[in-house]
Motif scaffolding. Structure first.
Motif, PDB file in Angstrom:
ATOM      1  N   VAL A 123       0.833  -1.206   0.000  1.00  0.00           N
ATOM      2  CA  VAL A 123       0.000   0.000   0.000  1.00  0.00           C
ATOM      3  C   VAL A 123       0.871   1.262   0.000  1.00  0.00           C
ATOM      4  N   ILE A 124       1.944   1.243   0.765  1.00  0.00           N
ATOM      5  CA  ILE A 124       2.830   2.417   0.834  1.00  0.00           C
ATOM      6  C   ILE A 124       3.353   2.761  -0.553  1.00  0.00           C
ATOM      7  N   VAL A 125       3.778   1.745  -1.294  1.00  0.00           N
ATOM      8  CA  VAL A 125       4.324   1.979  -2.631  1.00  0.00           C
ATOM      9  C   VAL A 125       3.226   2.329  -3.620  1.00  0.00           C
ATOM     10  N   ASN A 180       8.100  -3.855  -2.702  1.00  0.00           N
ATOM     11  CA  ASN A 180       9.563  -3.974  -2.533  1.00  0.00           C
ATOM     12  C   ASN A 180       9.937  -5.061  -1.530  1.00  0.00           C
ATOM     13  N   VAL A 181       9.130  -6.105  -1.487  1.00  0.00           N
ATOM     14  CA  VAL A 181       9.429  -7.284  -0.674  1.00  0.00           C
ATOM     15  C   VAL A 181       9.763  -8.415  -1.649  1.00  0.00           C
ATOM     16  N   SER A 182      11.041  -8.704  -1.807  1.00  0.00           N
ATOM     17  CA  SER A 182      11.478  -9.701  -2.768  1.00  0.00           C
ATOM     18  C   SER A 182      11.169 -11.110  -2.277  1.00  0.00           C
ATOM     19  N   LEU A 183      10.804 -11.980  -3.222  1.00  0.00           N
ATOM     20  CA  LEU A 183      10.573 -13.387  -2.918  1.00  0.00           C
ATOM     21  C   LEU A 183      11.744 -14.262  -3.349  1.00  0.00           C
ATOM     22  N   ASP A 184      12.845 -13.662  -3.775  1.00  0.00           N
ATOM     23  CA  ASP A 184      13.962 -14.421  -4.333  1.00  0.00           C
ATOM     24  C   ASP A 184      14.553 -15.423  -3.358  1.00  0.00           C
ATOM     25  N   ALA A 206      -4.423  -8.873 -11.199  1.00  0.00           N
ATOM     26  CA  ALA A 206      -3.581  -8.172 -12.157  1.00  0.00           C
ATOM     27  C   ALA A 206      -2.504  -7.355 -11.440  1.00  0.00           C
ATOM     28  N   PRO A 207      -1.269  -7.343 -11.988  1.00  0.00           N
ATOM     29  CA  PRO A 207      -0.239  -6.457 -11.419  1.00  0.00           C
ATOM     30  C   PRO A 207      -0.726  -5.017 -11.438  1.00  0.00           C
ATOM     31  N   GLN A 208      -0.312  -4.249 -10.427  1.00  0.00           N
ATOM     32  CA  GLN A 208      -0.794  -2.881 -10.291  1.00  0.00           C
ATOM     33  C   GLN A 208       0.352  -1.892 -10.503  1.00  0.00           C
ATOM     34  N   ARG A 209       0.015  -0.773 -11.106  1.00  0.00           N
ATOM     35  CA  ARG A 209       1.000   0.285 -11.245  1.00  0.00           C
ATOM     36  C   ARG A 209       1.124   1.029  -9.913  1.00  0.00           C
ATOM     37  N   ILE A 210       2.273   1.613  -9.674  1.00  0.00           N
ATOM     38  CA  ILE A 210       2.505   2.283  -8.408  1.00  0.00           C
ATOM     39  C   ILE A 210       2.057   3.742  -8.470  1.00  0.00           C
ATOM     40  N   GLY A 211       2.001   4.343  -7.296  1.00  0.00           N
ATOM     41  CA  GLY A 211       1.659   5.763  -7.213  1.00  0.00           C
ATOM     42  C   GLY A 211       0.234   6.059  -7.592  1.00  0.00           C
TER      43      GLY A 211
END
Length: 214
Positions: A123-125, A180-184, A206-211
């Motif tokens: 949500v922050i991003v 920004n939480v990587s799953l690698d 669906a992937p979401q755009r930021i901002g």
């Protein structure tokens, strides 16, 4: 056992950016139930209008309307749909005390650590909030490390097959990188996500755009 079917499509008041909303749409699709999605514009504050607050006094999505039943809260909705419409409700919520408790544990995680970790970081991003994300990211990795460890011993969160535990936790874990939480570093977790995505009837968020908002 033959499950009943809704007399008309279930109305789902939801937001395309909400993982809570997605878990409900996902389970409806897995059950093959007819539903109609009504998009609630969170950016415009539609969830705080008097009309919407009559559906959920907390002003949150999702909410379903199933005939005369109006029900908020994503986890509550999952339980309701399973008990009312699943051909075999024990498939998604075991009937034995220990099996049911294991699922409930992860429903609590979805409302607790998942909501305060990956969900908040995302949500922050996404909404461009002026808020330090480090704490939410750290909480996220604390949770993901636990999930990684537990998934090393079984294919799904609560046992050998998928349950409501997996449906409740999938969406925000799958979309954690948007916060920004990587799953690698979590191969078992990524394999778990793939197993859920292979379920018949799976539908992605669906992937979401930021901002999305200032």
């Amino acid at each position: 056992m033959t499950a009943t079917r809704p007399a008309q499509p279930i109305k789902v008041y939801s937001s395309s950016v909400s993982g809570h909303s997605h878990r409900v749409r996902l389970f409806l699709s897995l059950l093959g139930l007819p539903f109609e999605t009504i998009e609630v514009d969170l950016r415009a504050g539609a969830q705080r209008t008097p009309e919407f607050l009559r559906r959920n006094t907390f002003g949150q999505v999702p909410v379903i309307e199933d005939g005369e039943v109006t029900l908020p809260d994503s986890n509550a909705i999952l339980v309701y749909l399973n008990e009312r419409y699943a051909p075999d409700p024990a498939r998604w919520m075991p009937r034995d005390p220990l099996g049911a408790a294991r699922v409930q544990r992860w429903l609590s995680v979805a409302a607790g650590q998942l909501a305060s970790g990956p969900s908040v970081a995302r949500v922050i991003v996404m909404f461009g909030l002026h808020r330090e994300p480090a704490e939410a990211i750290a909480r996220s990795h604390d949770l993901l490390r636990v999930m990684e460890s537990e998934l090393a011993g079984r294919p799904f969160l609560a046992g050998p097959q998928s349950t409501l535990a997996d449906i409740a936790n999938y969406s925000y874990v799958a979309h954690a990188p948007e916060g920004n939480v990587s799953l690698d570093a979590y191969p078992q977790l990524r394999a778990w996500l793939a197993r859920i995505e292979a379920l018949p009837g799976f539908v992605p968020m669906a992937p979401q755009r930021i901002g999305l908002a200032a």
